[in-house]
Design a protein around this motif. Structure first.
Motif, mmCIF file in Angstrom:
data_model
loop_
_atom_site.group_PDB
_atom_site.id
_atom_site.type_symbol
_atom_site.label_atom_id
_atom_site.label_comp_id
_atom_site.label_asym_id
_atom_site.label_seq_id
_atom_site.Cartn_x
_atom_site.Cartn_y
_atom_site.Cartn_z
ATOM 1 N N ARG A 275 0.610 -12.058 0.529
ATOM 2 C CA ARG A 275 -0.240 -11.205 -0.362
ATOM 3 C C ARG A 275 -0.834 -9.823 0.269
ATOM 4 N NH1 ARG A 275 -5.376 -13.724 -1.425
ATOM 5 N NH2 ARG A 275 -5.016 -14.887 0.481
ATOM 6 N N GLU B 218 7.075 -9.172 3.042
ATOM 7 C CA GLU B 218 7.064 -8.385 1.802
ATOM 8 C C GLU B 218 6.559 -9.657 0.729
ATOM 9 O OE1 GLU B 218 10.752 -5.656 2.449
ATOM 10 O OE2 GLU B 218 11.068 -7.725 1.693
ATOM 11 N N LYS B 219 6.629 -10.979 1.088
ATOM 12 C CA LYS B 219 5.887 -12.030 0.142
ATOM 13 C C LYS B 219 4.495 -12.098 0.437
ATOM 14 C CE LYS B 219 9.422 -14.974 1.073
ATOM 15 N NZ LYS B 219 10.197 -16.189 1.297
ATOM 16 N N ARG C 262 3.258 0.755 4.823
ATOM 17 C CA ARG C 262 4.352 0.307 3.775
ATOM 18 C C ARG C 262 5.585 1.140 3.778
ATOM 19 N NH1 ARG C 262 3.437 -1.800 -1.548
ATOM 20 N NH2 ARG C 262 1.296 -1.784 -1.068
ATOM 21 N N PHE D 24 0.573 -7.855 1.679
ATOM 22 C CA PHE D 24 1.535 -6.409 1.696
ATOM 23 C C PHE D 24 1.170 -5.559 0.483
ATOM 24 C CE2 PHE D 24 5.623 -4.763 -0.207
ATOM 25 C CZ PHE D 24 5.942 -3.811 0.845
ATOM 26 N N ASP D 25 0.410 -6.231 -0.491
ATOM 27 C CA ASP D 25 -0.052 -5.282 -1.518
ATOM 28 C C ASP D 25 -1.154 -4.204 -1.063
ATOM 29 O OD1 ASP D 25 1.726 -6.255 -3.191
ATOM 30 O OD2 ASP D 25 0.524 -8.067 -3.912
ATOM 31 N N SER D 26 -1.799 -4.757 -0.100
ATOM 32 C CA SER D 26 -3.056 -3.726 0.337
ATOM 33 C C SER D 26 -3.022 -3.129 1.581
ATOM 34 C CB SER D 26 -4.401 -4.833 0.371
ATOM 35 O OG SER D 26 -4.126 -5.796 1.308
#
Lengths: 508, 508
Positions: free
Chosen positions: B76, B73-74, B86, B78-80
């Motif tokens: 970077r 989750e930390k 997800r 993760f956002d993509s």
């Protein structure tokens, strides 16, 4: 016993309990796979079985078990442990050392290779082409040699093969097996000559058509006779149908399977008796030892002695057959109406030279096993190569059994054991016969009336004798020691040969 | 995706796979216990089930899962992540937080207390004496309140009851349920008045004797119709017999059970349809998601929507019954010879005010659930005490259903759920009806010809629709979101009420 020592001992046993509970859960998954699972579920089931195996392996090799064993064995209180507790510690020490000394990588490699080899074996057997199996068998042997070399160190056996044998028959050695199998070979070959000189009994009525439903009723009669309960609040077993009969389970839930062939009702009758013999052993272990190492079978050979005792010594006895025949006639209607007891006894006790182990009778069976034992012993000792194996097999079949093997599918590739990398297993089958012969001799003395009881349909004296003498002793002794405790005698072939001789005299 | 991130994600998923494989192994043990296990095996089985549970719990709460989740989750990357990955992380985060925040001691206490409470409940129910159950129920409630208070913090729900509800229907809240149940209550009570004014159809022929063997053939017809395969190389299910029908399994091995009553063939027909509806859902999940969190059912309510869709919306439709009746007549011989389609449709769609939930019809079922929901919501909020509960129950039955409860065994003690400490479960049943109504409305638009297909014995268009719209979405959405994705609409009761109204108009 000091409280701290007791605590360690209890923790050790609690870990064994968990291992056992998980192992028996795995057996249910295995049973379900063979009997009930929908076809598409196979892949998921393999995942489940591997995972359960892996977790069990981790539990067995957990370093905390090693530390507990060390602490217990070093403790002063260890010397004053009673026999049962001491045996529990011994069994756990042995299994811990064996499992934790084998590198995980090697264990995984063998597991994987053995699946490949079984696959290759199936294809090669269908194609009658040993060359399609040869490389995988060679790889199996190579890996097993590695494992055996390590186990030899851990166990302190004389040879690598002894280390494998010890897995199935704790304490047994190839030297000892060679000696007893040597006498057995001579005796069996002599008996076979006697058979050759007699008239072959009529067996034709054994292939008369008996519908599967009637055979199911026959199974129920056999289970009833044995006291193997499969229904109601006291049920501790069940009977299902699979291609290859087997039994598995633990104490209060021990299951058997059989197969039905319309033209061979004898096959299901004797396979039910055989598997129930296994089941009675598991179900007859002392309840107070449940979840303890001593609360398990003494060896594969002792297990086999129990199944064969029930199948052959009781099940093929004239007395059991006298009890059963009228019932069979009732269930099968016209099919067996004209069969008399004498003919029936002779037909189910026929001895014949044969090529295939699993179809062999009591007289020839031992010879099939001796051949396998001699070959696998020599393979592990580098005295026979993979390439020489088929020829060596065929020569022994010609020499011991007097049959000529025509192709390797009815020869060296007939069994799955070597494909499954189970070297060292075969001797247990014949040792089971030998143990059984010794048990029978002792039982005849303790319980001279057993035959008349069986003839009256009462198996309980025999069952009680087996329970008291064999089952109730669980895994308290190595197999040869157990036989000694039960019979007072060292391992010897005479009782079994005498039993067979009387049978041959009866039939031929 | 960076290699290191991918590695962490893969390890997280590998752990989930192991958990799933072990859980499904446990389900086989559970299934075996209900269907095949010999009676004496119960104690060993409890040990096996507890151990598998314990190992699973340790795997689920393993701190390494927490560390992997934190790291993922930390990161970077993760956002993509795409939606599927997800969602996998989201589901695992939620289950990890919930399981690891509940103290092991409390979990064990609840497990133990719930067994005691079920024991007390059985006795109290038999004796029709709530006082024998009261203390254990109070203890259940107390412990569940403790757990709910902790879960409320973890999940950030408004009330403790919401935290329990969220276990069965992720994202659902008591407020939301109250709103939709409120409209449902009004609608159902109005419908019941309509029923009262009509003539009750003849149901007498439904209790004509149909031998169990014939009913087994009826089950086979129903399974055939649905495409639920139980034999051959493509089998992925099986049908067995238990007192209480259930289904369990995963993807390629999903099993159902039913019960047979000679004087109620309808019962097994509709229970087979119901359980197969569950099975089609599990078996219809996308194969490429197997062993992933998204490869599971969205919620208990969505599961129930699928079983009820098959049982009621399809199974009690005039079209299915038109297809089935001639076949039933053939199988049952004289028993149903004089029954015409119109009478059959009416008889299996009767609506009646009743006291017992599991015997309730489609119209009254929701009212039974609303009563339970209102009461458990109020218990958790301390608005109803254990001592007031029986009276509160009886009042609601009088008010909503117009029946007078005569004793607590047919009242507050009729179900096992609260004895089993399963507070928050009941709403899922009625939500399943509501979801189902919305699905049906959408399917009628997408597939106007579905009724004629069913009447011709072709279920495949309906099955494909369900698969494409519901099954194939697995656990990609919380249930209300899934409904929105499928139907384009927010949760509302109108489609289900409309469906029921048409049915009442047909029958009365």
């Amino acid at each position: 016993m000091a409280a701290s020592f007791q605590k360690k001992y209890d923790e050790l046993l609690a870990r064994y309990k968990d291992i056992t509970v998980l192992r028996t859960a795995g057996e249910i998954l295995q049973w379900d796979m063979e009997t009930k699972m929908p076809a598409k579920g196979l892949e998921l089931r393999s995942e489940q079985l591997s995972l359960v195996d892996l977790i069990e392996h981790r539990m067995v090799t957990d370093k905390k078990i090693g530390a507990l064993l060390d602490a217990i064995e070093k403790d002063r209180a260890f010397d004053s442990l009673d026999d049962e507790k001491r045996r529990n510690v011994h069994i756990l020490r042995k299994s811990y050392d064996e499992s934790s000394m084998l590198p995980e990588k090697l264990v995984a490699e063998i597991a994987k290779q053995q699946i490949l080899a079984v696959g290759a074996w199936k294809k090669a057997k269908a194609a009658k082409d040993y060359s399609m199996f040869r490389d995988d068998l060679a790889k199996n042997i190579e890996l097993k040699k590695k494992a055996a070399a390590i186990l030899m160190e851990v166990k302190g056996t004389k040879t690598p093969y002894d280390a494998l044998l010890d897995i199935y028959e704790p304490g047994m050695t190839a030297d000892r097996v060679s000696r007893v199998f040597g006498s057995m070979r001579t005796g069996l070959i002599k008996l076979l000559k006697k058979v050759d000189e007699g008239d072959a009994p009529d067996q034709s009525f054994l292939s008369r058509k008996v519908p599967v439903d009637s055979q199911r009723k026959i199974s129920a009669l056999a289970m009833d006779f044995l006291g193997y309960q499969t229904s109601g609040p006291d049920a501790w077993g069940r009977l299902d149908e699979t291609e290859h009969p087997f039994s598995n389970g633990y104490y209060t839930d021990v299951r058997v399977t059989t197969h039905y062939y319309e033209n061979n009702f004898k096959s299901s009758l004797f396979s039910v008796l055989h598997e129930c013999g296994h089941a009675l052993y598991e179900g007859g272990l002392p309840l107070e030892w449940m979840y303890q190492p001593i609360g398990s079978a003494a060896s594969f050979g002792i297990h086999e002695s129990q199944s064969r005792f029930v199948e052959n010594m009781v099940g093929r006895s004239p007395e059991f057959l006298a009890y059963m025949l009228p019932k069979l006639k009732k269930v099968t209607g016209k099919a067996l109406a004209d069969v008399d007891l004498d003919a029936f006894v002779k037909a189910v006790n026929v001895a014949e030279r044969s090529k295939i182990r699993i179809e062999a009778d009591e007289v020839t069976y031992g010879l099939h096993i001796i051949i396998r034992f001699e070959l696998e012993r020599d393979i592990l000792a580098d005295k026979v190569t993979v390439d020489e194996l088929p020829q060596a097999w065929n020569e022994k079949y010609s020499k011991y059994l007097g049959v000529e093997i025509e192709n390797d599918s009815e020869g060296v590739m007939q069994d799955t054991h070597w494909a499954g990398a189970s070297f060292g297993y075969f001797p247990s089958y014949a040792l089971g016969n030998i143990y059984g012969g010794m048990f029978l001799e002792k039982m005849e003395r303790d319980l001279p009336e057993w035959r008349s009881s069986v003839q009256e349909g009462d198996f309980s004296p025999v069952r009680s004798w087996l329970r008291e003498n064999v089952h109730s002793r669980g895994n308290l002794y190595d197999p040869a020691d157990l036989v000694k405790v039960v019979t007072g005698k060292g391992l010897n072939i005479k009782p079994f040969l005498g039993y067979l001789e009387r049978k041959v005299d009866l039939v031929y």
